[in-house]
Design an enzyme around this catalytic site. Structure first.
Site, short mmCIF file in Angstrom:
data_model
loop_
_atom_site.label_atom_id
_atom_site.label_comp_id
_atom_site.label_asym_id
_atom_site.label_seq_id
_atom_site.Cartn_x
_atom_site.Cartn_y
_atom_site.Cartn_z
N SER A 241 0.48 -1.51 0.16
CA SER A 241 -0.07 -0.29 0.14
C SER A 241 0.26 0.88 0.01
O SER A 241 0.64 1.96 -0.42
CB SER A 241 -1.28 0.00 1.26
OG SER A 241 -0.39 0.07 2.56
N HIS A 271 -2.52 -8.77 1.89
CA HIS A 271 -2.09 -7.32 2.31
C HIS A 271 -2.58 -7.09 3.54
O HIS A 271 -3.30 -8.21 4.20
CB HIS A 271 -1.91 -6.60 1.91
CG HIS A 271 -1.21 -5.26 1.78
ND1 HIS A 271 -0.42 -4.95 2.89
CD2 HIS A 271 -1.79 -3.71 1.53
CE1 HIS A 271 0.38 -3.88 3.17
NE2 HIS A 271 0.09 -3.13 2.08
N HIS A 318 5.11 -13.68 6.87
CA HIS A 318 5.77 -11.82 5.78
C HIS A 318 6.55 -11.90 5.38
O HIS A 318 7.73 -12.71 4.66
CB HIS A 318 5.60 -10.89 7.47
CG HIS A 318 5.55 -9.74 7.30
ND1 HIS A 318 6.47 -8.96 6.76
CD2 HIS A 318 4.84 -8.62 6.98
CE1 HIS A 318 6.09 -7.55 6.47
NE2 HIS A 318 5.10 -7.52 6.57
N ARG A 327 3.81 -5.48 15.99
CA ARG A 327 2.42 -5.28 16.34
C ARG A 327 1.18 -6.81 16.75
O ARG A 327 0.24 -6.63 16.74
CB ARG A 327 2.20 -4.98 14.72
CG ARG A 327 2.55 -3.57 13.96
CD ARG A 327 3.02 -4.05 13.46
NE ARG A 327 3.21 -4.15 11.38
CZ ARG A 327 2.57 -4.87 10.73
NH1 ARG A 327 1.66 -3.41 10.15
NH2 ARG A 327 3.15 -5.55 9.83
N ASP A 373 -2.14 -9.06 10.93
CA ASP A 373 -3.50 -9.40 11.24
C ASP A 373 -4.17 -10.20 11.38
O ASP A 373 -5.50 -10.78 11.76
CB ASP A 373 -4.15 -9.52 9.61
CG ASP A 373 -3.34 -8.22 8.59
OD1 ASP A 373 -4.12 -7.69 9.62
OD2 ASP A 373 -2.68 -8.29 8.24
N ARG A 399 -3.68 3.86 7.80
CA ARG A 399 -2.31 3.84 6.77
C ARG A 399 -2.50 5.13 6.18
O ARG A 399 -0.90 6.15 6.07
CB ARG A 399 -2.55 2.90 5.88
CG ARG A 399 -1.33 1.84 5.36
CD ARG A 399 -0.38 1.67 5.80
NE ARG A 399 0.54 1.12 6.82
CZ ARG A 399 0.63 -0.17 6.51
NH1 ARG A 399 0.84 -0.49 5.07
NH2 ARG A 399 1.19 -0.67 7.43
N ARG A 419 10.36 4.81 -12.22
CA ARG A 419 10.14 4.37 -12.99
C ARG A 419 11.57 3.50 -13.33
O ARG A 419 11.97 3.24 -13.60
CB ARG A 419 10.41 5.28 -14.57
CG ARG A 419 10.00 5.00 -16.09
CD ARG A 419 9.58 3.60 -16.09
NE ARG A 419 9.37 3.39 -17.56
CZ ARG A 419 9.66 1.62 -17.68
NH1 ARG A 419 10.53 0.74 -17.35
NH2 ARG A 419 9.46 2.25 -19.32
#
Ligand code: CMX
Length: 435
Positions: A241, A271, A318, A327, A373, A399, A419
């Site tokens: 993200s 995710h 992960h 977390r 999560d 986020r 790029r």
């Protein structure tokens, strides 16, 4: 100019100058070789972007401007009497690399309250969406719809100088962060509570007010939201993200467009959507086993069945971490302190005992440990937030803090259009003949 913006202006101008000299003097220095398996393997470990707000260590986990999660829980300002940190403090820390004072966070709460007015057109647009539209889709579209208010887009159209990009981005970031809990609460109340919307409480902080607008009255839920919205905010720049928002932002798309892109990325099951998948999977297990107190053996059999079906165990593994996610651990500490008897929490803890050895035995999973999560759903259900298709929206609200602080930095440092180089399999096969 406000106090946070003033600090950011000074700090970012100094770093911009420093980096200019670093590139001038050291631009030719090689930082790493990229292996074929990295190019074909999702670019793991390729050092390819500058991202100031946080850094992730595989063994230790995330540090925000050098502070670990337990340190943040201790050091960030709090609402008097509460144990949990205020996300306002984390945003301040990420943006200007200084721990804020109590007065600073009070100012920021007030500033976000002032900026939190939603366009009526966004609410009308949400009202017209089919009620079963996934909440993440609603959130993404709502953010996109607010792009009409972008100060960056407006000033760019008027011919803004490059030296002003950071300023317009800061204004958009502050407005968007102020608005996002209101958008999210609106979606929740519309989807699950007959559109019975609750007015904001002007006395409350950013996370406390979000908890209030969701309609969950238990004061502990306010504490939970303060912790939750702090720990999900940032995970260095390479996660999907943050990286998506950074990439889109590098085109000078305005912060609304860049953040919405990040939310679309967060909505994938590998995710952020994993938080809904975890609790859905636990409910599937309870249904199948017909018990809310499964044994370790029963859980192991259900895990094996999931793997035999060719599915992943959500909440485990992960791309970077190689230890239990701090977390996850801090949510466990919260649950131990507030709700140790909750049956779903007990199941999460048993799963934590059972899953890692099973995944490790597969021989291919690089990290058998739980990620962020794995725990959140069990706590949310306990406090009455049972509608798990909404869970990724909570992750997204948090986020906003990291993605938008990082976007301010990217604009202030003059980050170029991103790029990278892609290759074809034909090129690869030809290249292999030459080495
Ligand atoms: N269950 C079963 N298999 C798993 C697994 C899990 N939890 N985690 C990894 N694996 C498998 C991979 O699918 C891969 O299998 P194949 O070789 O057959 O394709 C193999 O192990 C190697 O994967 P890896 O290098 O260990 O992990 P990746 O860096 O490729 O992927 C992640 C990381 C998170 C996508 C993966 O661990 C996963 O799918 N986990 C479950 C979903 C989840 O919890 N996502 C949330 C992550 C945190 C977040 O971003 O919010």
């Amino acid at each position: 100019m406000d106090r946070l913006k003033e600090k950011f202006k000074i700090k970012s101008a100094a770093l911009r100058l420093e980096l200019k000299n670093i590139i001038k003097e050291n631009g030719h220095i090689k930082m790493s070789d990229v292996l074929l398996k990295q190019t074909l393997g999702g670019m793991r470990g390729v050092k390819s972007m500058l991202y100031e707000t946080s850094a992730l260590d595989p063994e230790e986990g995330i540090r925000f401007r050098g502070y670990s999660i337990p340190e943040l829980r201790e050091k960030l300002p709090k609402v008097p009497g509460d144990k949990e940190p205020l996300p306002e403090g984390l945003f301040w820390l990420m943006l200007v690399d200084e721990l804020p004072s109590q007065e600073d966070v009070l100012w920021l709460s007030k500033e976000w309250r002032k900026r939190a007015v939603l366009p009526v057109s966004t609410l009308k647009m949400l009202d017209t969406m089919p009620p079963d539209t996934h909440p993440m889709v609603q959130m993404s579209i709502a953010i996109m719809s607010m792009h009409e208010d972008s100060i960056f887009a407006k000033r760019y159209a008027e011919g803004m100088s490059k030296s002003e990009y950071w300023d317009a981005t800061y204004e958009d970031a502050m407005n968007l962060i102020a608005r996002i809990p209101h958008v999210a609460a609106y979606i929740y109340r519309k989807a699950y509570h007959h559109n019975d919307q609750l007015a904001p409480d002007p006395e409350l902080d950013w996370a406390g007010n979000f908890a209030h607008m969701l309609g969950i009255k238990d004061p502990e839920f306010k504490s939970l939201m303060r912790l939750y919205l702090t720990i999900h905010a940032d995970h260095e720049g390479g996660n999907a993200s943050a990286h998506t928002a950074h990439l889109v932002g590098s085109t000078l798309a305005d912060p609304y467009l860049a953040f919405a892109a990040g939310m679309n990325s967060l909505a994938g099951p590998l995710h952020g959507l994993a938080n809904q998948e975890v609790i859905k999977w636990i409910f599937e297990m309870i249904d199948e086993l017909q018990t809310r107190t499964p044994t370790r053996e029963q859980i192991a059999a259900f895990v094996q069945k999931t793997l035999d079906e060719g599915r992943v165990i959500p909440g485990y593994g992960h791309a970077v971490l190689r230890k239990p996610d701090p977390r996850f651990s801090i949510q466990r500490v919260f649950a131990e302190e507030y709700i140790p008897e909750a049956d779903l929490v007990q199941i999460v803890w048993k799963i934590f005992e059972v899953v890692p050895p099973i995944l490790a035995n597969l021989g291919k999973v690089k990290n058998p440990w739980p990620n962020v999560d794995a725990h959140s759903g069990a706590i949310l259900v306990h406090y009455g937030l049972k509608e798990y298709t909404y869970y990724t929206v909570l992750f997204g609200v948090s986020r906003a803090l990291g993605i938008l602080a990082a976007l301010c930095w990217a604009r202030a440092l003059g980050a170029p259009l991103e790029r990278p180089k892609s290759i074809t399999s034909t090129w690869l096969k030809e290249y292999l003949k030459t080495v």
